[in-house]
Scaffold this motif. Structure first.
Motif, short mmCIF file in Angstrom:
data_model
loop_
_atom_site.label_atom_id
_atom_site.label_comp_id
_atom_site.label_asym_id
_atom_site.label_seq_id
_atom_site.Cartn_x
_atom_site.Cartn_y
_atom_site.Cartn_z
N UNK A 54 0.83 -1.20 0.00
CA UNK A 54 0.00 0.00 0.00
C UNK A 54 0.87 1.26 0.00
N UNK A 55 0.46 2.23 -0.79
CA UNK A 55 1.17 3.51 -0.88
C UNK A 55 0.30 4.59 -0.24
N UNK A 56 0.90 5.33 0.70
CA UNK A 56 0.23 6.44 1.37
C UNK A 56 0.99 7.71 1.01
N UNK A 57 0.31 8.69 0.42
CA UNK A 57 0.97 9.95 0.10
C UNK A 57 0.61 10.98 1.17
N UNK A 58 1.62 11.75 1.59
CA UNK A 58 1.42 12.82 2.56
C UNK A 58 1.64 14.13 1.82
N UNK A 59 0.61 14.96 1.77
CA UNK A 59 0.65 16.14 0.91
C UNK A 59 0.15 17.37 1.66
N UNK A 69 -4.28 5.90 -0.35
CA UNK A 69 -4.94 7.07 0.21
C UNK A 69 -3.98 8.22 0.40
N UNK A 70 -4.55 9.42 0.57
CA UNK A 70 -3.76 10.63 0.76
C UNK A 70 -4.06 11.24 2.12
N UNK A 71 -3.00 11.69 2.78
CA UNK A 71 -3.10 12.40 4.05
C UNK A 71 -2.75 13.86 3.79
N UNK A 125 -9.27 14.16 -5.09
CA UNK A 125 -10.61 13.69 -5.43
C UNK A 125 -10.78 13.62 -6.94
N UNK A 126 -10.24 14.61 -7.65
CA UNK A 126 -10.38 14.64 -9.11
C UNK A 126 -9.67 13.47 -9.78
N UNK A 127 -8.56 13.02 -9.19
CA UNK A 127 -7.81 11.90 -9.78
C UNK A 127 -8.15 10.57 -9.10
N UNK A 128 -9.26 10.56 -8.37
CA UNK A 128 -9.80 9.34 -7.77
C UNK A 128 -8.86 8.68 -6.76
N UNK A 129 -8.18 9.50 -5.99
CA UNK A 129 -7.36 9.00 -4.88
C UNK A 129 -8.13 9.27 -3.58
N UNK A 169 -11.63 2.35 3.46
CA UNK A 169 -11.72 2.63 2.03
C UNK A 169 -11.48 1.40 1.18
N UNK A 170 -10.86 0.37 1.76
CA UNK A 170 -10.58 -0.85 1.00
C UNK A 170 -11.73 -1.83 1.02
N UNK A 171 -12.73 -1.57 1.89
CA UNK A 171 -13.88 -2.48 1.98
C UNK A 171 -15.04 -1.99 1.12
#
Length: 325
Positions: free
Chosen positions: A74-79, A209-211, A232-236, A323-325
């Protein structure tokens, strides 16, 4: 074992970007004045049809096909929409908090900020990454977290003066040419803003997901909202917002002061309909330990500020399960 240096990487990027054009031999067309006008009209018609066909093919292809990073679950982006809100410090302590909460799980850290890499300083790491037998970069590791950053390839004060195409190519190599081994989570410290790097990463790899990190200050919240809307626009999935520097407590009298405002990120989370992941205080210990390359989660595990990061990490894992369910 070979090492990847900045000059070698720059050469690889330039040679991959600037390939000589392919010239195809064709039949030479000769015509007199009488047929020039007719040939020009015919050529314009062919060019128009060719252009339309290419546009149709381009639209049919759509976005680049996402391909998982080998070995990463799993990849989590912090932005953050704005720099200076403590995003990198949050990313580092989030990665360490994930490991502290579940020691059996493996977590990696990728610094995607090409122009201003912070992970080497925060994680107290220096040196060029070695290359594996498969010519993949081997991450540098500290506190049990394998890390990769452009900062490993340049001197501390050396500027990276690259145009967009070079940056995109470097991001591609950081994503695809690193031997991460087996990771449960890869935390990506994104650069500020909503530009090419963010789009390139979100379109090329599946992101769990994004934080979003922000201070409670109105000017920071404006850009934090833009960041959340971009994902949200790029479906993340937006896992939620972290309110950094939420309150300052005087070390002498324990009086609390909301220097940047109160509950701004919490209110923004409600407005956007996303989760509020937690508060992180404005604390001297966080700044001092970060500057020394000793994040508070590992250097001061019993402190309240370390507990704040661990709570954020727990909230992130809970949201990933939702979000994975």
């Amino acid at each position: 074992m070979a090492q990847l240096t900045f000059s070698r990487l720059s050469h690889l990027l330039r040679t991959s970007l600037y390939k000589p054009p392919v010239v195809r031999a064709g039949t030479e067309i000769k015509c007199g004045p009488a047929c020039c006008l007719q040939f020009t009209r015919c050529q314009r018609s062919v060019d128009s049809k060719t252009l339309q066909e290419r546009q149709k093919q381009h639209m049919a292809r759509g976005l680049p096909k996402q391909k998982p990073i080998t070995g990463v679950k799993q990849v989590i982006v912090v932005a953050s929409g704005k720099g200076g809100v403590g995003k990198s410090t949050t990313a580092v302590n989030l990665a360490l908090g994930l490991m502290a909460n579940s020691p059996s799980q493996s977590v990696g850290l990728l610094d995607a900020d090409i122009y201003g890499p912070s992970i080497p300083k925060l994680m107290n790491l220096k040196g060029n990454p070695a290359l594996s037998d498969n010519n993949l970069m081997i991450p540098l590791t500290n506190y049990g977290v394998p890390c990769m950053s452009m900062g490993f390839l340049v001197e501390d004060v050396a500027p990276i003066v690259w145009r967009g195409l070079m940056v995109m190519s470097a991001i591609e190599k950081l994503l695809r040419q690193v031997d991460w081994g087996s990771l449960d989570y890869l935390v990506v410290d994104m650069p500020p803003g909503t530009g090419d790097v963010q789009l390139s990463i979100t379109q090329n790899i599946p992101i769990a997901g994004a934080v979003i990190v922000s201070t409670p200050q109105d000017i920071a919240l404006l850009d934090a909202r833009r960041g959340a809307e971009m994902f949200k626009k790029v479906n993340v999935p937006v896992l939620g917002l972290v309110q950094n520097m939420s309150v300052f407590q005087c070390p002498n009298c324990n009086h609390q002061t909301h220097i940047f405002g109160s509950d701004g990120a919490r209110q923004l989370a409600d407005t956007l309909g996303v989760q509020f992941l937690g508060d992180v205080p404005l604390h001297l210990n966080i700044r001092e330990m970060s500057d020394r390359g000793k994040p508070v989660v590992v250097s001061s595990p019993d402190s309240s500020e370390a507990e704040a990061y661990r709570k954020v990490a727990s909230a992130v894992v809970q949201r990933l399960q939702e979000v994975s369910t």
